[in-house]
Design a protein around this motif. Structure first.
Motif, PDB file in Angstrom:
ATOM      1  N   TYR A 225       0.841  -1.199   0.000  1.00  0.00           N
ATOM      2  CA  TYR A 225       0.000   0.000   0.000  1.00  0.00           C
ATOM      3  C   TYR A 225       0.874   1.246   0.000  1.00  0.00           C
ATOM      4  O   TYR A 225       1.873   1.323   0.729  1.00  0.00           O
ATOM      5  N   HIS A 257      -5.203  -2.785   6.622  1.00  0.00           N
ATOM      6  CA  HIS A 257      -3.994  -1.986   6.409  1.00  0.00           C
ATOM      7  C   HIS A 257      -4.072  -0.642   7.128  1.00  0.00           C
ATOM      8  O   HIS A 257      -3.119  -0.230   7.800  1.00  0.00           O
ATOM      9  N   GLN A 260      -3.787  -1.084  10.837  1.00  0.00           N
ATOM     10  CA  GLN A 260      -2.420  -1.467  11.192  1.00  0.00           C
ATOM     11  C   GLN A 260      -1.475  -0.272  11.093  1.00  0.00           C
ATOM     12  O   GLN A 260      -0.501  -0.174  11.840  1.00  0.00           O
TER      13      GLN A 260
END
Length: 350
Positions: A225, A257, A260
Motif C-alpha cells: 500500500y 492496512h 495497522q
C-alpha cells in the motif's frame, strides 16, 4: 453463506456447472469458433466472482510489457458502464461511460497505453489492432470469454478464498467449475501475507494442482500500500482519522492496512462492488465526519467519485485513495516475466 443454505443450493450449482461444462467442451473440441490474432493476447481473469485483484495485476503485466519494449493495449468489458459496444477510453470519459477499472487504467498509464471497452472481446481486439500500433493485447477479466484464444492465460485466485474451496453459483461464488483451472497457463494466488510460510505455499500448490495442468507455474503475490493520494482539489494534509468508503468486493484488506498503519476509522460505508454512488449516499457519509476527519477510499472507487454531482457533494471534504501495488513472493516476478516474454517468440512483433 451458511452450510445449510449451501447444501440446499448445490443441485442448482450442479445444473449451472453442467451447462457451462457443455459450453466449454464445445470450445475445447473446436465445435464453436475461436478467434486467433497476429499479436500475443494475454488474459487475466478468475474463476470466482469479484475480489481477486485483477486490476492491479493487469497493471503489473502492462508495466512489464512496456519495460520490455512492447506496446501493450488493454481491453475490458467495462463492467458497470452505461454504454454498450466498442469504445476507446479518452480523457472525456467517466466511470459511467466506460467503467471504473478501464478509466483507472487510462489515468494510471497517462494515456500512453490504449484502453478500450467491448463486451465482445473479439470485436474489441479487431478495433484495437486496426486503430493502434499495439504489439500485445491484455484482456482484463476475460477468463470465461472463450470466443478469443489467449496466447497466455493467467488465472487469479485469492489466498483467503481459493477456488478449490468454493462452489459454482449459486451455492458458491465460482463462475464455472474448479476444472476450469486447466485452461490456465499461470496461476497466481493473490492477496497473500507478505511472509506466507513456505509450508503453506507448498500445501496450496498441492491443492491447486489437483485441477491445473501439470507443470503450470503457481505463483504468490501480495499488496504493497502506498501513501494516500488526494482525490479532487480538497487535498490538504492527510489526517489519520476518518471514514472508510468502499464499493469493492473485498474491503477487508484495506481496512486492516489502515488500522495497522494507525488510522482511526470512525465509520465504514461499504457498498457492493462497482456500486454507482448517489449524492444522497455521499452526503450521508459526509455527515459521519468529525472536525479534522478525512474520507479514505480505493483508487477504483475514486474513479466513480469523479462524477460532477458527487464532486459537488464532496466540496470542502478531504478525500484520499490508498494506492496498491502488486509484489510477488520469492521468484514469482521473474517466472511471470519469462511467461510473458515467451508469448512473443512465435511472433514477428517488436
Amino acid at each position: 453463506m451458511n452450510a445449510l443454505l449451501t447444501l440446499l443450493l448445490l443441485p442448482l450449482s450442479w445444473l449451472y456447472a453442467a451447462v457451462l461444462a457443455v459450453r466449454n467442451w464445445l470450445y475445447d473440441r473446436g465445435l464453436k469458433a475461436v478467434a486467433h490474432f497476429p499479436v500475443p493476447v494475454i488474459s487475466v481473469g478468475n474463476l470466482r466472482v469479484g475480489g481477486t485483484g485483477k486490476t492491479p495485476h493487469v497493471a503489473w503485466v502492462v508495466h512489464e510489457l512496456q519495460l520490455a519494449g512492447q506496446l501493450p493495449a488493454i481491453l475490458s468489458r467495462g463492467y458497470g458502464r452505461q454504454t454498450t459496444g466498442y469504445g476507446r477510453v479518452s480523457a472525456a470519459d467517466s466511470a459511467a461511460t466506460v467503467g471504473d477499472e478501464p478509466l483507472q487504467h487510462f489515468l494510471d498509464f497517462k494515456a500512453a497505453v490504449p484502453v478500450a471497452v467491448a463486451e465482445d472481446r473479439r470485436v474489441g481486439i479487431q478495433h484495437l489492432l486496426r486503430d493502434t500500433s499495439a504489439s500485445a493485447i491484455v484482456l482484463d477479466d476475460a477468463y470465461q470469454h472463450r470466443r478469443v484464444q489467449p496466447t497466455l492465460s493467467i488465472l487469479l485466485t485469492e489466498h483467503q478464498r481459493p477456488f478449490y474451496h468454493d462452489f459454482v453459483l449459486p451455492a458458491g461464488r465460482l463462475r464455472e467449475s474448479r476444472r476450469g483451472a486447466r485452461r490456465a497457463d499461470v496461476i497466481i494466488v493473490t492477496k497473500c501475507p507478505a511472509e506466507l510460510a513456505l509450508a503453506e505455499q507448498a500445501q496450496i500448490r498441492r491443492y491447486i494442482r489437483r485441477y491445473s495442468r501439470p507443470g503450470v507455474p503457481v505463483l504468490f503475490s501480495t499488496y504493497a500500500y502506498g501513501a494516500p493520494v488526494a482525490v479532487g482539489a480538497e487535498g490538504g494534509p492527510v489526517t489519520k482519522s476518518g471514514v472508510l468508503l468502499t464499493g469493492i468486493a473485498q474491503p477487508g484488506p484495506l481496512r486492516a492496512h489502515l488500522m495497522q498503519a494507525g488510522y482511526l476509522l470512525t465509520h465504514e460505508a461499504a457498498f457492493a462492488d462497482h456500486h454507482p454512488f448517489t449524492v444522497a449516499e455521499i452526503q450521508a457519509v459526509c455527515a459521519q465526519l468529525r472536525p479534522g476527519d478525512s474520507i479514505f477510499t480505493t483508487q477504483k472507487d475514486a474513479m466513480r467519485l469523479r462524477e460532477p454531482a458527487l464532486q459537488a457533494a464532496l466540496a470542502g471534504v478531504p478525500v484520499f485513495y490508498i494506492p496498491i501495488e502488486v509484489r510477488f513472493l520469492a521468484d514469482g516476478a521473474s517466472l511471470l516475466r519469462q511467461s510473458l516474454m515467451s508469448t512473443f517468440q512465435p511472433y514477428a512483433v517488436v
